[in-house]
Motif scaffolding. Structure first.
Motif, mmCIF file in Angstrom:
data_model
loop_
_atom_site.group_PDB
_atom_site.id
_atom_site.type_symbol
_atom_site.label_atom_id
_atom_site.label_comp_id
_atom_site.label_asym_id
_atom_site.label_seq_id
_atom_site.Cartn_x
_atom_site.Cartn_y
_atom_site.Cartn_z
ATOM 1 N N GLY A 173 43.239 38.302 53.985
ATOM 2 C CA GLY A 173 42.736 38.922 52.833
ATOM 3 C C GLY A 173 43.039 38.616 51.406
ATOM 4 N N ALA A 174 43.266 37.317 51.216
ATOM 5 C CA ALA A 174 43.725 36.957 49.776
ATOM 6 C C ALA A 174 42.414 36.540 49.147
ATOM 7 C CB ALA A 174 44.593 35.681 49.941
ATOM 8 N N THR A 175 42.583 36.517 47.828
ATOM 9 C CA THR A 175 41.490 35.880 47.063
ATOM 10 C C THR A 175 42.056 34.414 46.530
ATOM 11 O OG1 THR A 175 41.012 38.006 45.657
ATOM 12 C CG2 THR A 175 40.689 35.899 44.536
ATOM 13 N N MET A 176 41.230 33.586 46.879
ATOM 14 C CA MET A 176 41.655 32.089 47.173
ATOM 15 C C MET A 176 41.131 31.468 45.816
ATOM 16 S SD MET A 176 40.210 29.307 49.742
ATOM 17 C CE MET A 176 38.469 29.353 49.128
ATOM 18 N N ILE A 177 41.987 30.485 45.176
ATOM 19 C CA ILE A 177 41.717 29.828 44.148
ATOM 20 C C ILE A 177 42.094 28.296 44.829
ATOM 21 C CG2 ILE A 177 42.535 29.206 41.536
ATOM 22 C CD1 ILE A 177 43.501 31.872 41.374
ATOM 23 N N ASP A 178 40.963 27.550 45.076
ATOM 24 C CA ASP A 178 41.136 26.451 45.661
ATOM 25 C C ASP A 178 41.545 25.339 45.039
ATOM 26 O OD1 ASP A 178 38.588 25.067 44.509
ATOM 27 O OD2 ASP A 178 37.624 25.349 46.166
ATOM 28 N N GLY A 179 41.624 24.998 43.753
ATOM 29 C CA GLY A 179 42.365 23.921 43.225
ATOM 30 C C GLY A 179 41.329 22.953 42.512
ATOM 31 N N THR A 180 40.035 23.090 43.126
ATOM 32 C CA THR A 180 38.861 22.045 42.635
ATOM 33 C C THR A 180 38.359 22.564 41.097
ATOM 34 O OG1 THR A 180 36.910 23.365 43.592
ATOM 35 C CG2 THR A 180 38.229 21.867 44.930
ATOM 36 N N GLY A 181 38.604 23.563 40.685
ATOM 37 C CA GLY A 181 38.214 24.361 39.434
ATOM 38 C C GLY A 181 37.105 25.174 39.655
ATOM 39 N N ALA A 182 36.941 25.668 41.162
ATOM 40 C CA ALA A 182 35.908 26.474 41.455
ATOM 41 C C ALA A 182 36.450 27.986 41.128
ATOM 42 C CB ALA A 182 35.537 26.397 42.707
ATOM 43 N N PRO A 183 35.721 28.934 40.869
ATOM 44 C CA PRO A 183 35.940 30.318 40.600
ATOM 45 C C PRO A 183 36.671 30.915 41.644
ATOM 46 C CG PRO A 183 33.650 30.255 40.892
ATOM 47 C CD PRO A 183 34.147 28.831 40.828
ATOM 48 N N PRO A 184 37.474 31.954 41.482
ATOM 49 C CA PRO A 184 38.336 32.472 42.651
ATOM 50 C C PRO A 184 37.213 33.349 43.643
ATOM 51 C CG PRO A 184 39.326 33.065 40.591
ATOM 52 C CD PRO A 184 38.064 32.499 40.205
ATOM 53 N N GLY B 266 44.843 4.315 47.480
ATOM 54 C CA GLY B 266 43.688 3.919 47.883
ATOM 55 C C GLY B 266 42.885 4.886 49.167
ATOM 56 N N THR B 267 43.777 5.826 49.022
ATOM 57 C CA THR B 267 43.270 6.880 50.111
ATOM 58 C C THR B 267 43.285 8.138 49.446
ATOM 59 O OG1 THR B 267 45.681 7.318 50.817
ATOM 60 C CG2 THR B 267 44.450 5.756 52.075
ATOM 61 N N PRO B 268 42.232 9.168 50.072
ATOM 62 C CA PRO B 268 42.215 10.444 49.567
ATOM 63 C C PRO B 268 43.300 11.210 49.667
ATOM 64 C CG PRO B 268 40.275 9.859 51.051
ATOM 65 C CD PRO B 268 41.281 8.879 51.271
ATOM 66 N N ALA B 269 43.686 12.075 48.644
ATOM 67 C CA ALA B 269 44.931 13.035 48.811
ATOM 68 C C ALA B 269 44.896 13.833 49.870
ATOM 69 C CB ALA B 269 44.981 13.779 47.670
ATOM 70 N N PRO B 270 45.725 14.026 51.001
ATOM 71 C CA PRO B 270 45.614 14.967 52.100
ATOM 72 C C PRO B 270 46.217 16.486 51.552
ATOM 73 C CG PRO B 270 47.944 13.761 52.043
ATOM 74 C CD PRO B 270 46.956 13.157 50.839
ATOM 75 N N PHE B 271 46.479 16.714 50.262
ATOM 76 C CA PHE B 271 46.793 18.025 49.750
ATOM 77 C C PHE B 271 46.224 18.184 48.562
ATOM 78 C CE2 PHE B 271 50.488 15.167 49.378
ATOM 79 C CZ PHE B 271 50.796 15.613 47.608
ATOM 80 N N GLY B 272 46.540 19.160 47.881
ATOM 81 C CA GLY B 272 46.039 19.442 46.455
ATOM 82 C C GLY B 272 44.922 20.547 46.361
ATOM 83 N N THR B 273 44.033 20.510 47.476
ATOM 84 C CA THR B 273 43.167 21.625 47.341
ATOM 85 C C THR B 273 42.977 22.605 48.708
ATOM 86 O OG1 THR B 273 41.360 20.069 48.283
ATOM 87 C CG2 THR B 273 41.451 20.229 45.952
ATOM 88 N N ILE B 274 42.330 23.671 48.638
ATOM 89 C CA ILE B 274 42.181 24.343 49.824
ATOM 90 C C ILE B 274 40.990 24.029 50.586
ATOM 91 C CG2 ILE B 274 42.349 26.622 50.835
ATOM 92 C CD1 ILE B 274 43.915 27.627 48.701
ATOM 93 N N LYS B 275 41.061 23.000 51.425
ATOM 94 C CA LYS B 275 39.859 22.670 52.342
ATOM 95 C C LYS B 275 40.290 22.338 53.922
ATOM 96 C CE LYS B 275 37.041 22.100 48.698
ATOM 97 N NZ LYS B 275 35.962 23.096 48.277
ATOM 98 N N VAL B 276 39.020 22.784 54.701
ATOM 99 C CA VAL B 276 39.293 22.679 56.048
ATOM 100 C C VAL B 276 39.775 21.002 56.075
ATOM 101 C CG1 VAL B 276 38.249 22.186 58.316
ATOM 102 C CG2 VAL B 276 37.917 24.330 56.695
ATOM 103 N N GLY B 277 40.756 20.661 56.875
ATOM 104 C CA GLY B 277 41.424 19.474 57.188
ATOM 105 C C GLY B 277 42.553 18.829 56.441
ATOM 106 N N LYS B 278 42.664 19.945 55.314
ATOM 107 C CA LYS B 278 43.852 19.277 54.353
ATOM 108 C C LYS B 278 45.284 19.787 54.913
ATOM 109 C CE LYS B 278 41.662 17.782 50.691
ATOM 110 N NZ LYS B 278 42.022 16.537 49.903
ATOM 111 N N LEU B 279 46.233 19.307 54.619
ATOM 112 C CA LEU B 279 47.535 19.818 55.023
ATOM 113 C C LEU B 279 47.776 21.125 54.557
ATOM 114 C CD1 LEU B 279 49.683 16.537 54.305
ATOM 115 C CD2 LEU B 279 49.195 17.636 56.403
ATOM 116 N N ALA B 280 48.602 21.936 55.175
ATOM 117 C CA ALA B 280 48.693 23.374 54.789
ATOM 118 C C ALA B 280 49.743 23.465 53.690
ATOM 119 C CB ALA B 280 49.204 24.192 56.183
#
Length: 520
Positions: free
Chosen positions: A45-56, A437-451
């Motif tokens: 039930g949270a409002t998500m701010i995903d870190g990419t710059g997308a709106p809540p 030289g690798t994508p960051a595994p955290f820093g945004t809320i995306k499926v597959g990212k570290l929790a």
């Protein structure tokens, strides 16, 4: 003059004594310190701010399996998933963000805070799940703490220790390109994630070190201090291949309006820190006009080069109002007496330079922030990457609280709140991982990212003050009663759920115990 020489000698003595002292070992994580990782964790039930710059957006349910985000259910997860969950967090009415990244951390000075868990828990209590140490410890311990944090056997953020160029390997400071390359290869083999430069190397040595760091997949960042800035300012360092510039050092020297060198006053002495830092603010009087052709060309060059800026505005904020920082809300409960003592004016402690700080000094610093903040904001507006670093443990800036202070100052500089969050999450993670030289595994809320996640009861975009561990005082206009609201509720690192209130309670007990015993 005698006072200045004495101060220099005392500083050298104190540094040597500090190096001989050892940090206390970090205690193992207790059974009651953080829950998880869980087979299935559902945050509802949270409002998500995903870190990419997308709106809540919200409400959303976020599903975590182990230490990875497995689903983001807009509108809610199925009842079947909820019923099968190992743990469910009711976050209705709350906000969820990616874990924060502090790209400028230190935590290794026994004279200030001998137990590293003090800083680690304060970081986590403020939502910081990753820290780049530049360096983390001025001595042994950083690499061990990194490994223990990675295995979650201590309560700490993810740690990314950088080595200080030319130190730690038992050899003389590199003076040739070959020696510089050899040191960088040693740092890579030792396990460091990057290199921190303090502008002590000649341009050819620095160039070789930067080139080798790039070849080895190590990040690079520099504090371009005054002792080397006549040879290497920020423009020069970026031309040589530097990945990141921290603080303000090197920028103003790249924008001098009259002459190739800074015009120091006749009585200037770098080893007298009151003189050094009081004069810094007057440097702004020697630069080209902000917005001029020369100014714009410099900003454009920085953007085109791909360099990252981490301004750490907060660490110098006491320079413009020392009384405010000395009396901040959190000092009484959460600042160790040894740390508070370190902050006080001193001839030996670095950054404790308010020996006779004047109104004129504070006014000069307030004016200095204007071009510094404008430069950073214009760099961001033109596509440059800015990250969030706090440099805690100096100048009345205590771990965690200092990091949120940087949010406020970035907003002051012109960043929109969403831009601040992007700088603190996605940008920080990308800065650390670009060199690898690798994508960051955290820093945004995306499926597959570290929790790595932060759950807060108040909307941080409306007021960053609600992120401080001490919360924010608000008047209830219906009852005319003052209420303290906000603070982080839960910090999730690697799928482990930490109660931020409990982390702060641990720190409060630690500080209270030191006050009772009268010890540091």
């Amino acid at each position: 003059m005698f006072r200045i020489i004495l101060a220099a000698l005392l500083t050298i003595t104190a540094t040597a004594a500090s190096a001989q002292a050892a940090m206390e070992p970090v205690p193992s994580r207790g059974a009651d310190e953080g829950g998880g990782p869980f087979a299935t964790l559902v945050i509802r039930g949270a409002t998500m701010i995903d870190g990419t710059g997308a709106p809540p957006e919200g409400p959303v349910d976020i599903v975590v399996n182990g230490n990875r985000i497995s689903a983001i259910a807009r509108g809610g997860a199925s009842q079947e998933v909820i019923n099968a969950a190992t743990r469910v967090i009711d976050a209705q009415g709350m906000y969820i963000l990616p874990g924060f990244v502090d790209v400028h951390g230190h935590n290794g000075d026994p004279s200030k805070a001998p137990q590293p868990s003090y800083g680690y828990k304060l970081w986590l209590a403020h939502g910081v799940t990753s820290v780049r140490g530049v360096p983390l410890h001025f001595g042994p311990g950083a690499l061990s703490d990194e490994q223990r944090s990675a295995s979650n056997t201590i309560v700490a953020p993810r740690l990314f220790p950088y080595g200080v160029f030319g130190t730690g390997n038992g050899q003389a400071y590199p003076t040739t390109p070959a020696e510089a390359r050899a040191w960088v290869r040693w740092a890579k083999g030792a396990g460091f994630h990057g290199v921190k430069f303090f502008n002590n190397a000649s341009p050819d040595v620095l160039k070789a070190a930067l080139d080798e760091a790039d070849a080895q997949g190590l990040g690079t960042v520099a504090h371009l201090g005054q002792r080397g800035v006549a040879q290497v300012n920020a423009r020069n360092a970026v031309e040589l291949g530097l990945d990141g510039v921290t603080h303000f050092y090197g920028h103003m020297e790249s924008l001098l309006g009259d002459g190739a060198l800074v015009k120091y006053p006749e009585d200037y002495n770098y080893l007298d820190e009151q003189s050094r830092f009081a004069w810094v603010a007057r440097l702004a009087d020697q630069i080209v006009e902000p917005g001029s052709e020369e100014w714009d060309a410099y900003v454009d060059y920085l953007v085109e080069s791909g360099v990252t800026l981490s301004p750490t505005f907060n660490i110098y904020s006491a320079s413009r109002d020392v009384m405010r920082e000395r009396n901040a809300d959190w000092h009484n409960k959460y600042t160790l007496p040894s740390l508070m003592n370190f902050y006080e004016p001193s001839l030996t402690n670095h950054g404790s330079y308010y020996h006779d700080w004047s109104t004129a000094d504070e006014v000069a610093w307030r004016k200095f922030y204007t071009p510094w903040m404008r430069l950073t904001n214009e760099f961001k507006n033109k596509g440059g990457r800015v990250t969030v670093g706090s440099d805690p443990g100096y100048i009345y800036q205590t771990w965690g609280f200092a990091y949120i202070g940087e949010f406020e100052m970035l907003q002051e500089a012109g960043f929109a709140p969403l831009e601040v969050i992007q700088a603190a999450t996605m940008n920080g993670a990308d800065e650390i991982y670009d060199a690898k030289g690798t994508p960051a595994p955290f820093g945004t809320i995306k499926v597959g990212k570290l929790a790595d996640l932060v759950i807060v009861p108040e909307n941080p975009l409306a007021n960053f003050k609600t992120l401080y561990g001490t919360g924010h005082v608000r008047l209830n206009r219906e009852t005319n009663v003052r209420e303290r609201v906000g603070g982080v509720r839960w910090t999730i690192k690697d799928g482990i759920v930490y109660d931020a209130h409990q982390l702060l309670a641990d720190i409060e007990q630690m500080v209270a115990a030191k006050k009772r015993t009268g010890s540091d």
